[in-house]
Structures are given as C-alpha cells and as structure tokens.
Enzyme design. Structure first.
Site: not given
Ligand code: TPP
Lengths: 565, 172
Positions: A49, A476, A111-112, A161
C-alpha cells in the site's frame, strides 16, 4: 435509483473523472472490489500500500489531477501513512479511501480495526468517517474538492463495510456543504500595489519561487515578469522545473545543496519576492542569515505559511498565478526606468556567479561519477524526461545536474524526504504520461524500500527506467558521518546487497550494469531501446563521492562549503 | 502573553480532536478549553486560553482557521471583552467555622449550593484572578475538591465576538 454504497463510490469516482485507482483489497473491501470487478475503472494493484500511495502521488504531481488510493482496514490503512504524510508535506492532491470494520464493531478492537481517522489526523488536509450511506456521495464530492482546491493535500475517507453494503437512493444533485472552507484566490489590490512599490524602489530584487508556482501553473507569468523587469529567479527544491534550467534569468535553486549563485543572491538581495513557498528550513538555512538585507514579499494561497518561519513585510494571500496576472494589471503605472540600470547590473552580476561557480564535479576516467550519470541521462533524454528521485545523494545530484525544461517534470519527496518514493512515483507518472520517458534516479538503499513494485511495473508493461547510483552506502548519511562524525561509518555500509540485474530479471524486467565511465552512455542508450518493460540500471559509482556545495545544519546560506579536493 | 481564542466550529465528529490535536501536535499550550453547542445545534463554540508570544498566537489562529470545520476564529483578548470562569469548590465546613465561610462567600458574591455534614459546596463565577483569590481565602478551612469550567469570554458591544474584524481591534 437504489444503489449500494459500493456502487455510489464507483459512480462518484467516475463523476470526478478518476482515470486510475491504486488499490489493494482486503476483508472489509470485498464488497467494493466486487463492484469494481465489472466497473469501467482502471485499477492498478501495487504490491504494497505504501507503493500505491506514492504511485498516486507521482501520478498527481505529473498530471495535476487528484491521485486515488484504496486500502483495506487495519494494516492496509496503516501502510498508507508514509504516503499520506509525504503528500501532505508537498501539497499533493490525493484521496485515500480506507476500508473500515462495520460500524457496530467500531471501537471494540475488532479484527483489523485501526482508528485511521485518529492516526492520520495530523497528516491530512481533512478526513471523513462515513457513517451513513446517505452521506456517501456528498462526502466523496467534498473530499475531491478539498484535495484539489486551495493549497492541495491528501484527504482520507474511511468506509465501514456495512455502509458500503447498505442501499440508498442516489440523488443526482449532490452538493458540497463546506461553510468553513473558502480558499482565497485573488490577492488584495492594495497589497499588490504595495509589492510593486517595494520592487520599484529595489536595486537588487530577486524572485524566489516554490512548489506553489508549479501547482498553480504560474510559470509563464513569472517568466514574463522577470523578463520585463530584469529580475533574477531562484527556485526552491520544490520549485525546480517551474523555470527551465537554461533560462537566462534563472539562477538555480537555493538551500542546503543549492548553487552558489542562488544562495549568494538571497544573502545580498534588497527585495525578495517569494511566490508559492513555505520557507522550509532546508531552503532558508539559519533564519537570521536568510535575506538579511531584504524587504520580503510573500505570495501564497495558505495564510498560515505567511510569517510562519520568516517574517514577511508584504503578505499577499492568493493563488500565485492569479496574483501574477493581477500584478500585470497594475504594473505599467510604476516607474520602472528609475532603477532599471541597477536591476540590469544586478541580474548580470548574479548570472555571472553561476558562470564562476556552477554545480560541478571532477570527472574521472577510472570510476563512474554519479553526477556524470545524471548528466548523461539529461543529454540522452534531451531534458524532456520526467525525473523522479529517491532520497539522499541521488536526489540532490538529480536536482543539480539534470537540465529541466518544464514544470511537473521533477518529482521528488521534498518535505518528508521519503526513501522509497521515487520508484512507485515513477510508476504513477508513467501511467499519467505513457508516451513520455520516465526515469527514477535512485540510490541503492532507497530502491530496496519499494522494490516490490517491479512486479506492478512489469504487470502493466510500464517502461520506467531506474538508474541506481550504486555506492553501496546510505550515501547521504555516510556523507554527514564523513563531514561531522569523524568518518565513523556507523551502520551505513550496504555491502550486502542483491544482484540488481538478476533481481530485475527475476521479475521479468531488464537489468543492465556497468562500472566503467565509458559504458555509461551505451547502457543508457540500450535502455532507451526498450519500450515495453521496466529497465533497472545498476551503475557502480564512486563510493565516497559527496554532494557539494553544502550548508551545514544550522549555518546560514552564505556559509556554503565546497569540495576540498 | 495570555490569549483567549473563540472558535466557532461545525458540530461534526472529530472536529474537537482536530483542534486539540493541532495544539498538541504543534507544541502550543492550552491553559483551558471549554466547549458547548451554540443556539444553532450544528455549531459549537469553543474557548481556548493559551499562552505565547504574538508570532505564535498569530500562527495558532491561522492554523485554526485552516481547519476545514472551523467557521470563525477570533482572539478575544484583542477586543474589549468579558471573561468568566466558574468554580465548584467543596470545602471543609466544621460548624464553628460555617458563619466565617458564609461571610467570605458573601464578600466574593459566591453561592453556597450544598451543605452536607461537615462540608459545603460553593459556586463562584468570575475572572480567573478573582476565583483564585477566593480559593486562597478558603484554603485554610481545608479544600476537599475543586472543579472548574475553564474560561469563556464574550466581546463587548453590538457584534458577536467572532464577527469583530481587524479594524475593530485597532479602534479599541
Ligand atoms: C524512509 C527513510 N528512512 C531513513 C531516511 C534517512 N536517510 C536519508 S538519506 C539516506 C541514505 C539514502 O541512501 P541511498 O538510497 O543509497 O541513497 P544515496 O544517498 O546513497 O544516494 C537515509 C538513510 C530517510 N530519508 N527515509
């Protein structure tokens, strides 16, 4: 005519001209799905979803229409939370229908059962629990109206429902009744004149545009305004695409990873004309250092955005496009000659900064630079593709190095920063525009967060392209650990990862891979030959490349740090 | 600064939780909240007393207005107004102190509404300050319980409180 709730739902969606539903069935949704079975409505089954909500979001951003989702009660509904929040933060029109347990069971921990209205209260523009089938048609009408008007946003409609099974006479003249909801579209003429007066006296004005400009389709007016008065334009991250990257008056985008010219111009301007933006912290940097010398005017449809983070001198509540058109009604009664010389000089100076310090990187013959991949995608698609992104470095490089030409072409999770957004959003965009190229510029971490949607994409033969800038890091976060935590790469290394090529193939998609700079172009070209299925491209990039410029958290826009190498 | 905010809100399910949730979610504080149906059964009036600097209160009002179910929102403290809060106070009233307590009650124009054994229940209506002063005086006799309504307020003059405009604010 006597109809069931489910039938009224279907009729209402048709009345709203809904083209596609991103939905996932379940127990309390059986009745609705039975009605859908032979309804003439397109339904896409995402494989989660969350993917459904992001696809609806991507569809809405690309097309400007309302995205529609279905989810079952309980876990189905809770799986939509991230997608709803994401849409809320970026003002995306969406209506999410959730199933609910029968009204007699509500409150009994059935439920749910989940109190989805309660759970989503802070992340929706509005929500409804439909308790009586007689209110259903009106509720749906209101939900769509609220979602797409004013400052757009997500609306949740919870459907028990029994209400969907109940029968009633469908009236033909359903009316909305929203006495407390009156978005203000026209700007106040006095305020508009005040704004023009401030600009008339300014020597270094800047137009500062956000996502609101794209939503209200005000790009043309803003271009015209800028060209007439010789005022440089800066966009926020959300405003990317509103003005073509190569427009002579466009300086780029501001903020944490924005360009030198934009951040410097904001710091030096004496008159900031902010349009359709909410001054998010990622774009302003330290508030004290934001446009410190400027009178600030702010045009926005949401009064609560005005003077929320930055104090505004000339507030104008209204629709960006409408207000811009109003501005043109008055514009010729001002003395633009007075400061024209200064404005021209300022425009030249600011565009010069872009020549001095553009977004840049050091190319390498040995290892693929991620920026190079984005540049090549930009070239090969001639700047015309719809670009979605994941979150992290990939997102910033996509924003920095793709040369956008049109509004609604750049689709990225700005406010929430949701990893896993880009790929399902690409699916939604492709459904909105089957004939356009759609690329998800991805990180290896993010892509895995909604990888299951490969199944959705292949089922519908959606030719979306995923370009993974694979650094085997949560890049990042690693960059921050590098810069501010002494290179202690705590749990950000993703050396354990699937073989993305085989993974793609296992879904029936095409997988391509390279780690050689000289092959980047041929891989991209090969992907362009494929027209009938998704293509996953795994680009093994320089693992420790960083995004620059960067403004450290809490610093001002002029405290940019650049690549030391 | 203390602000009293009057909110006319559609009497729809969830409307109250949207308002109270807005305060908790955005970190605004609520000193008191009182709510009741207006003469029109489809509309409720809510009075919220909050504290914050001007900037925050401006945001609170804008955020409240943004809610789909709110009809009118008004900072009552910006106009001339009357504020009242009712307390019900159960206080120890040993026979030997009763007449003293009655005297205090009269001085403050409060009302004794129940008298049982060794306690009495007193009703007082007034501003928060007056009521608080009353409590202070009663305290030595032994407070058993205090129940309060939270403040309600109404603007002076011919207009309904929520119909005052910005211009009215300046004139006053
Ligand atoms: C759902 C979620 N969890 C954690 C983060 C924190 N976060 C921001 S950037 C990042 C790294 C992303 O890694 P990747 O997708 O490999 O991209 P890159 O920065 O290497 O291009 C994280 C963990 C986030 N923004 N969203």
């Amino acid at each position: 005519m006597i109809k069931t709730g489910a039938e009224i739902l279907v009729e209402s969606l048709k009345a709203e001209n809904v083209e596609v539903i991103f939905g996932y069935p379940g127990g309390v949704m059986l009745g609705i799905y039975d009605t859908l079975f032979d309804a003439d409505l397109r339904h896409i089954l995402p494989r989660h979803e969350q993917g459904g909500t992001h696809a609806a979001d991507g569809y809405a951003r690309a097309s400007g229409k309302v995205g529609v989702c279905f989810a079952t009660s309980g876990p189905g509904a809770t799986n939509t939370i991230t997608g709803i929040t994401n849409a809320h933060m970026d003002s995306v029109p969406m209506v999410v229908f959730t199933g609910q347990v029968p009204t007699v069971l509500i409150g009994g921990d059935a439920f749910q059962e989940a109190d989805i209205i309660g759970i989503t209260r802070p992340i929706v523009k509005h929500s409804y629990l439909v308790q009586d089938v007689d209110n259903l048609a009106q509720t749906i009408k209101e939900a769509f109206y609220i979602a797409r008007t004013g400052r757009p946003g997500p609306v949740v409609v919870d459907l028990p429902k029994d209400v969907m099974a109940a029968k009633t006479k469908l009236k033909s003249d359903t009316k909305i009744d929203l006495p407390g909801y009156h978005p203000n579209y026209e700007g106040h003429p006095l305020q508009i004149k005040k704004l023009l007066k401030v600009i008339e006296n300014a020597k270094k004005p800047v137009i500062h545009i956000g996502g609101g400009v794209i939503i209200s389709e005000a790009s043309e007016e803003i271009k015209k305004f800028s060209e007439k008065l010789h005022i440089p334009i800066i966009s926020t991250f959300m405003g990317i695409g509103a003005i073509p990257t190569d427009h002579p008056n466009y300086l780029g985008w501001l903020g944490m990873h924005g360009n030198y010219a934009s951040n410097t111009a904001i710091t030096e301007t004496d008159c900031l004309i902010s349009i359709g933006t909410r001054f998010s912290d990622r774009s302003t940097g330290k508030i004290d250092g934001f446009a410190p010398n400027a009178k600030i005017a702010h045009i926005d449809i949401d009064p609560s955005s005005i003077s929320k983070n930055v104090t505004i001198d000339v507030p104008i509540v209204g629709d960006c496009g409408k207000v811009m058109r109003q501005i043109f009604q008055y514009i010729d009664s001002y003395k633009w000659k007075k400061n024209e010389e200064s404005r021209r000089k300022w425009l030249q100076e600011t565009t010069e900064w872009n020549r001095e310090k553009p977004f840049s990187y050091k190319h390498s013959e040995k290892v693929i630079k991620p920026q190079f991949v984005v540049e090549k995608i930009s070239e090969i698609t001639n700047g015309n593709a719809i670009i979605t992104t994941e979150v992290g470095q990939n997102q910033m490089w996509a924003a920095q190095f793709y040369k956008f030409k049109h509004p609604r072409q750049f689709i990225s999770s700005g406010g929430l920063g949701t990893m896993g957004f880009g790929f399902p959003a690409a699916i939604g965009a492709k459904i909105a525009y089957p004939d356009r190229e759609v690329f998800d510029i991805a990180g290896d971490g993010s892509f895995l967060m909604n990888i299951q949607e490969l199944c959705t994409a292949i089922q519908h033969r959606l030719n979306v392209k995923i370009a993974i800038l694979n650094n085997k890091f949560l890049g990042m976060v690693r960059q921050w650990q590098h810069l501010f935590f002494n290179n202690r790469y705590s749990y950000t290394c993703l050396e354990c990862q699937p073989d993305f090529v085989k993974l793609a193939e296992s879904y029936g998609c095409v997988g391509l891979r390279t780690d050689k700079p000289e092959e980047v172009e041929s891989v991209l070209k090969e992907s362009m030959q494929i027209k009938d299925k998704p293509v996953v491209m795994d680009f093994a990039v320089d693992r420790e490349e960083n995004v620059f410029p960067m403004i450290p958290a809490g610093a001002a826009l002029n405290e940019m740090i650049f690549d030391k190498r | 600064m203390r602000h009293i905010i009057s909110i006319l809100v559609e009497n729809k399910p969830g409307a109250l939780s949207r308002i109270s949730g807005l305060f908790s979610g955005r970190g605004y504080n609520i000193e008191s909240l009182s709510v009741g149906v207006t003469n029109d059964p489809k509309v409720s009036i809510m009075t919220i007393v909050t504290k914050g600097d001007d900037k925050i209160v401006e945001q609170i009002i804008k955020q409240l207005r943004k809610l789909i179910n709110t009809l009118k929102v008004r900072d009552v403290t910006q106009i001339e107004h009357i504020e009242r809060e009712m307390f019900l106070i159960k206080v120890q009233a040993l026979p030997k102190y009763r007449s003293d307590i009655f005297n205090i009650v009269n001085t403050f124009r409060a009302k004794v509404v129940d008298l049982t054994g060794e306690s009495m229940v007193i009703e007082i209506t007034g501003t928060k300050d007056k009521n608080q002063a009353f409590i202070k005086v009663l305290e030595p006799y032994g407070l058993i319980e205090l129940v309060r309504t939270g403040s309600v307020a109404i603007g002076r003059g011919n207009k309904a409180t929520t119909d005052f405009t910005k211009q009215d604010t300046k004139q006053i």
